[in-house]
Write an enzyme that holds these catalytic residues in place. Sequence first.
Site: not given
Length: 329
Positions: A130, A154
């Site tokens: 990501s 995250y």
Amino acid sequence: MRKGFWCDRPVLVTGATGLLGSWLVKRLLESGADVVCLVRDRVPQSELVRSGTLERVKVVRGDVCDGELDERVLGEYEIDTVFHVAAQAIVPIANRNPVSTLQTNVAGTWTLLEACRRSPLVKQIVLASSDKAYGDQEKLPYDEKTPLEGRHPYDVSKSCADLIAQAYATTYGLPVAITRCGNFYGGGDLNWNRIVPGTIRSLLRGERPIIRSDGTPIRDYFYVEDGAAAYMLLAERMAGDPALRGQPFNFSNELQVSVLELVERVLAQAGSKLRPEILDQASNEIRHQYLSAEKARRVLGWKPLFTLDEGLRRTIAWYTEFFRAGGEP
């Protein structure tokens, strides 16, 4: 896309009921692949189920963190290509419950890669990292040489998974490449606290859309069907070029869009005169991110299929039909 490349090719997709997974499976089936989906939870409203796609694939129920299961699936179905897109992808959930996020995103990654290392038929692995793996950087846009410096749960989980994939490629020669994409949006995202589906649902209810932040954070929004096509292109290119092993690739429309501007684009596409309600309650989120996709264009010959506005139009149409089929939103 190489003609016939995917025809009858045994492919494993983890996280197939998620936003990206659902569209990736649909595209693989359209290209003739023999798809196996590793599914932890049944999600009846997911695009995979609603579209009838689930009835056209082999389904294995289980958790990617189960190494024996991973190895069994790879062996019994003679898997050639793996798309690892399973993840806990919601930032507020990661902040509240970091252990489950780290377990899925980090342990799930090394467990699956270890199973792939022990499975000689696996020829290509595409692993979803990501843009959040880069953390908060002063130099923009992020390119693939930008350090991975996630700081919040995250972001850290994605930094770790990314580095683990690179380690397996470098140390064991595992045929894995890494995707780093912006914020995915598109039909089938059922996480209503995300800005695009939440905004569209509010509009269809005739309510003002909610912005949790102050509206100024800048993000890189990437349409999910573009993501599915990019993942498949990377796998194809890997099949012909072993030098791509361990390499990361950014995929992006290379636009800098604030949260408020994105909401205003959705409102304009929907012809709505509603104004957003700005709560300014977000925490532990990066203020400014966008990616350079120069490497993907140069090395892979990639380019996006959809503009931001085209993707938003298709997304609004999907949710309009979704709510029409199920009643009021």
